[in-house]
Design a protein around this motif. Sequence first.
Motif, PDB file in Angstrom:
ATOM      1  N   GLU A 206      18.198  25.876 -65.526  1.00 38.95           N
ATOM      2  CA  GLU A 206      17.720  25.575 -66.769  1.00 38.95           C
ATOM      3  C   GLU A 206      18.420  26.506 -67.783  1.00 38.95           C
ATOM      4  O   GLU A 206      18.587  26.149 -68.768  1.00 38.95           O
ATOM      5  CB  GLU A 206      16.262  25.901 -66.663  1.00 38.95           C
ATOM      6  N   ARG A 207      18.701  27.696 -67.378  1.00 33.39           N
ATOM      7  CA  ARG A 207      19.330  28.831 -68.431  1.00 33.39           C
ATOM      8  C   ARG A 207      20.565  28.189 -68.684  1.00 33.39           C
ATOM      9  O   ARG A 207      21.243  28.109 -69.933  1.00 33.39           O
ATOM     10  CB  ARG A 207      19.335  30.044 -67.997  1.00 33.39           C
ATOM     11  N   MET A 208      21.436  27.994 -67.730  1.00 35.53           N
ATOM     12  CA  MET A 208      22.871  27.163 -68.163  1.00 35.53           C
ATOM     13  C   MET A 208      22.487  26.011 -68.797  1.00 35.53           C
ATOM     14  O   MET A 208      23.447  25.930 -69.846  1.00 35.53           O
ATOM     15  CB  MET A 208      23.485  26.896 -66.666  1.00 35.53           C
ATOM     16  N   LEU A 209      21.764  25.086 -68.796  1.00 40.48           N
ATOM     17  CA  LEU A 209      21.697  23.853 -69.425  1.00 40.48           C
ATOM     18  C   LEU A 209      21.462  24.365 -71.019  1.00 40.48           C
ATOM     19  O   LEU A 209      21.843  23.802 -71.953  1.00 40.48           O
ATOM     20  CB  LEU A 209      20.466  22.956 -68.907  1.00 40.48           C
ATOM     21  N   LYS A 210      20.417  25.270 -71.056  1.00 36.81           N
ATOM     22  CA  LYS A 210      19.864  25.761 -72.653  1.00 36.81           C
ATOM     23  C   LYS A 210      20.970  26.431 -72.947  1.00 36.81           C
ATOM     24  O   LYS A 210      21.343  26.137 -74.232  1.00 36.81           O
ATOM     25  CB  LYS A 210      18.911  26.552 -72.457  1.00 36.81           C
ATOM     26  N   TRP A 211      21.925  27.080 -72.426  1.00 41.11           N
ATOM     27  CA  TRP A 211      23.107  27.905 -73.081  1.00 41.11           C
ATOM     28  C   TRP A 211      24.027  26.522 -73.639  1.00 41.11           C
ATOM     29  O   TRP A 211      24.424  26.787 -74.783  1.00 41.11           O
ATOM     30  CB  TRP A 211      23.872  28.649 -72.197  1.00 41.11           C
ATOM     31  N   HIS A 212      24.333  25.757 -72.616  1.00 39.79           N
ATOM     32  CA  HIS A 212      25.209  24.614 -73.195  1.00 39.79           C
ATOM     33  C   HIS A 212      24.756  23.840 -74.533  1.00 39.79           C
ATOM     34  O   HIS A 212      25.150  23.474 -75.136  1.00 39.79           O
ATOM     35  CB  HIS A 212      25.381  23.680 -72.152  1.00 39.79           C
ATOM     36  N   ILE A 213      23.309  23.776 -74.273  1.00 41.70           N
ATOM     37  CA  ILE A 213      22.433  23.021 -75.639  1.00 41.70           C
ATOM     38  C   ILE A 213      22.705  23.621 -76.671  1.00 41.70           C
ATOM     39  O   ILE A 213      22.979  23.247 -77.928  1.00 41.70           O
ATOM     40  CB  ILE A 213      20.970  22.760 -75.319  1.00 41.70           C
ATOM     41  N   LEU A 214      22.583  24.965 -76.895  1.00 43.48           N
ATOM     42  CA  LEU A 214      22.691  25.914 -78.141  1.00 43.48           C
ATOM     43  C   LEU A 214      24.091  25.938 -78.311  1.00 43.48           C
ATOM     44  O   LEU A 214      24.436  25.628 -79.790  1.00 43.48           O
ATOM     45  CB  LEU A 214      22.235  27.553 -77.621  1.00 43.48           C
ATOM     46  N   GLU A 215      25.107  25.843 -77.570  1.00 45.50           N
ATOM     47  CA  GLU A 215      26.331  25.841 -77.890  1.00 45.50           C
ATOM     48  C   GLU A 215      26.846  24.274 -78.587  1.00 45.50           C
ATOM     49  O   GLU A 215      27.656  24.460 -79.495  1.00 45.50           O
ATOM     50  CB  GLU A 215      27.541  26.087 -76.569  1.00 45.50           C
ATOM     51  N   TYR A 216      26.124  23.520 -78.250  1.00 43.57           N
ATOM     52  CA  TYR A 216      26.251  22.268 -78.721  1.00 43.57           C
ATOM     53  C   TYR A 216      25.995  22.129 -80.082  1.00 43.57           C
ATOM     54  O   TYR A 216      26.507  21.756 -81.043  1.00 43.57           O
ATOM     55  CB  TYR A 216      25.632  21.176 -77.814  1.00 43.57           C
ATOM     56  N   PHE A 217      24.539  22.527 -80.352  1.00 48.45           N
ATOM     57  CA  PHE A 217      24.051  22.569 -81.477  1.00 48.45           C
ATOM     58  C   PHE A 217      24.950  23.423 -82.670  1.00 48.45           C
ATOM     59  O   PHE A 217      25.062  23.270 -83.695  1.00 48.45           O
ATOM     60  CB  PHE A 217      22.698  22.604 -81.640  1.00 48.45           C
ATOM     61  N   ASP A 218      25.375  24.703 -82.078  1.00 48.44           N
ATOM     62  CA  ASP A 218      26.320  25.557 -82.969  1.00 48.44           C
ATOM     63  C   ASP A 218      27.385  24.794 -83.378  1.00 48.44           C
ATOM     64  O   ASP A 218      27.719  25.051 -84.694  1.00 48.44           O
ATOM     65  CB  ASP A 218      26.719  26.791 -82.204  1.00 48.44           C
ATOM     66  N   ALA A 219      28.082  23.953 -82.279  1.00 49.67           N
ATOM     67  CA  ALA A 219      29.186  23.485 -82.777  1.00 49.67           C
ATOM     68  C   ALA A 219      28.861  22.213 -83.867  1.00 49.67           C
ATOM     69  O   ALA A 219      29.836  22.068 -84.869  1.00 49.67           O
ATOM     70  CB  ALA A 219      29.936  22.726 -81.565  1.00 49.67           C
TER      71      ALA A 219
ATOM     72  N   LEU B  19      34.794  14.142 -63.743  1.00 54.46           N
ATOM     73  CA  LEU B  19      34.321  15.720 -63.119  1.00 54.46           C
ATOM     74  C   LEU B  19      35.774  15.987 -63.065  1.00 54.46           C
ATOM     75  O   LEU B  19      36.493  15.977 -62.454  1.00 54.46           O
ATOM     76  CB  LEU B  19      33.565  15.509 -62.094  1.00 54.46           C
ATOM     77  N   LEU B  20      36.021  17.256 -63.659  1.00 52.30           N
ATOM     78  CA  LEU B  20      37.083  17.994 -63.305  1.00 52.30           C
ATOM     79  C   LEU B  20      36.953  19.317 -62.385  1.00 52.30           C
ATOM     80  O   LEU B  20      37.663  19.584 -61.192  1.00 52.30           O
ATOM     81  CB  LEU B  20      37.604  18.802 -64.649  1.00 52.30           C
ATOM     82  N   VAL B  21      35.731  20.065 -62.725  1.00 51.25           N
ATOM     83  CA  VAL B  21      35.283  21.236 -61.804  1.00 51.25           C
ATOM     84  C   VAL B  21      33.902  21.016 -61.434  1.00 51.25           C
ATOM     85  O   VAL B  21      33.084  21.216 -62.450  1.00 51.25           O
ATOM     86  CB  VAL B  21      35.536  22.613 -62.470  1.00 51.25           C
ATOM     87  N   PRO B  22      33.436  21.059 -60.253  1.00 48.08           N
ATOM     88  CA  PRO B  22      32.088  20.897 -60.200  1.00 48.08           C
ATOM     89  C   PRO B  22      31.044  21.965 -60.757  1.00 48.08           C
ATOM     90  O   PRO B  22      31.629  23.211 -60.805  1.00 48.08           O
ATOM     91  CB  PRO B  22      31.896  21.129 -58.339  1.00 48.08           C
ATOM     92  N   VAL B  23      30.101  21.681 -61.266  1.00 46.66           N
ATOM     93  CA  VAL B  23      29.209  22.621 -61.930  1.00 46.66           C
ATOM     94  C   VAL B  23      28.659  23.579 -60.737  1.00 46.66           C
ATOM     95  O   VAL B  23      28.055  23.162 -59.714  1.00 46.66           O
ATOM     96  CB  VAL B  23      27.942  22.315 -62.611  1.00 46.66           C
ATOM     97  N   PRO B  24      28.589  24.946 -60.788  1.00 51.16           N
ATOM     98  CA  PRO B  24      28.252  25.748 -59.714  1.00 51.16           C
ATOM     99  C   PRO B  24      26.759  25.463 -59.152  1.00 51.16           C
ATOM    100  O   PRO B  24      25.875  25.148 -60.318  1.00 51.16           O
ATOM    101  CB  PRO B  24      28.430  27.345 -60.168  1.00 51.16           C
ATOM    102  N   PHE B  25      26.626  25.552 -58.040  1.00 49.09           N
ATOM    103  CA  PHE B  25      24.848  25.466 -57.501  1.00 49.09           C
ATOM    104  C   PHE B  25      24.414  26.549 -58.285  1.00 49.09           C
ATOM    105  O   PHE B  25      25.010  27.803 -58.155  1.00 49.09           O
ATOM    106  CB  PHE B  25      25.243  25.502 -55.870  1.00 49.09           C
ATOM    107  N   ALA B  26      23.164  26.189 -58.547  1.00 51.27           N
ATOM    108  CA  ALA B  26      22.341  27.533 -58.874  1.00 51.27           C
ATOM    109  C   ALA B  26      20.812  27.196 -58.575  1.00 51.27           C
ATOM    110  O   ALA B  26      20.569  26.097 -58.582  1.00 51.27           O
ATOM    111  CB  ALA B  26      22.466  27.764 -60.447  1.00 51.27           C
ATOM    112  N   ASN B  27      20.275  28.110 -58.699  1.00 52.23           N
ATOM    113  CA  ASN B  27      18.751  27.846 -58.456  1.00 52.23           C
ATOM    114  C   ASN B  27      17.997  27.337 -59.718  1.00 52.23           C
ATOM    115  O   ASN B  27      18.597  27.142 -60.718  1.00 52.23           O
ATOM    116  CB  ASN B  27      17.880  29.098 -58.020  1.00 52.23           C
ATOM    117  N   LEU B  28      16.695  26.707 -59.639  1.00 53.49           N
ATOM    118  CA  LEU B  28      16.264  26.094 -60.739  1.00 53.49           C
ATOM    119  C   LEU B  28      16.188  26.995 -62.090  1.00 53.49           C
ATOM    120  O   LEU B  28      16.483  26.297 -63.021  1.00 53.49           O
ATOM    121  CB  LEU B  28      14.967  25.382 -60.334  1.00 53.49           C
ATOM    122  N   LYS B  29      16.061  28.088 -61.966  1.00 56.65           N
ATOM    123  CA  LYS B  29      15.777  29.063 -63.213  1.00 56.65           C
ATOM    124  C   LYS B  29      17.305  28.980 -63.917  1.00 56.65           C
ATOM    125  O   LYS B  29      17.379  29.021 -65.065  1.00 56.65           O
ATOM    126  CB  LYS B  29      15.201  30.453 -62.934  1.00 56.65           C
TER     127      LYS B  29
END
Length: 127
Positions: free
Chosen positions: A109-122, A96-106
């Motif tokens: 989920e959006r942050m995780l989806k964005w990272h998944i999209l970027e992963y598949f794009d790569a 862990l380099l930088v803690p993932v910022p605290f966010a509400n559940l929604k």
Amino acid sequence: MRTNGPQDAASHETEAAFAARWEALMVTLQERFGRRPDLNALLLLIGVQELGQGVAEFTKEQKQDLMHIATCKLFSQSGHYELERVDDEGWPHYKLLVPVPFANLKEQERMLKWHILEYFDALEEED
């Protein structure tokens, strides 16, 4: 469109464009695997991909570890984690380099989806 993080994506990509990208990925994965994956299935899929040992039978604990690998890999795209080493059995370990910022559940989920999209794009860009 490649961006440098979920905040950049939020400012440069409309919610409709984001939803369209997500739906396109879900359709592609449904065509490939015969069913629409949920977030846990996607994390498991990414974890297996990152482990690089092919499809196998995994214990419940190994599946949890694979999902953790996926989460670390995904959030490494935005500088939160970095690959530290690969152990003797081929399992990646992240730091862990930088803690993932605290966010509400929604927001989480959006942050995780964005990272998944970027992963598949790569992955697509590698092919």
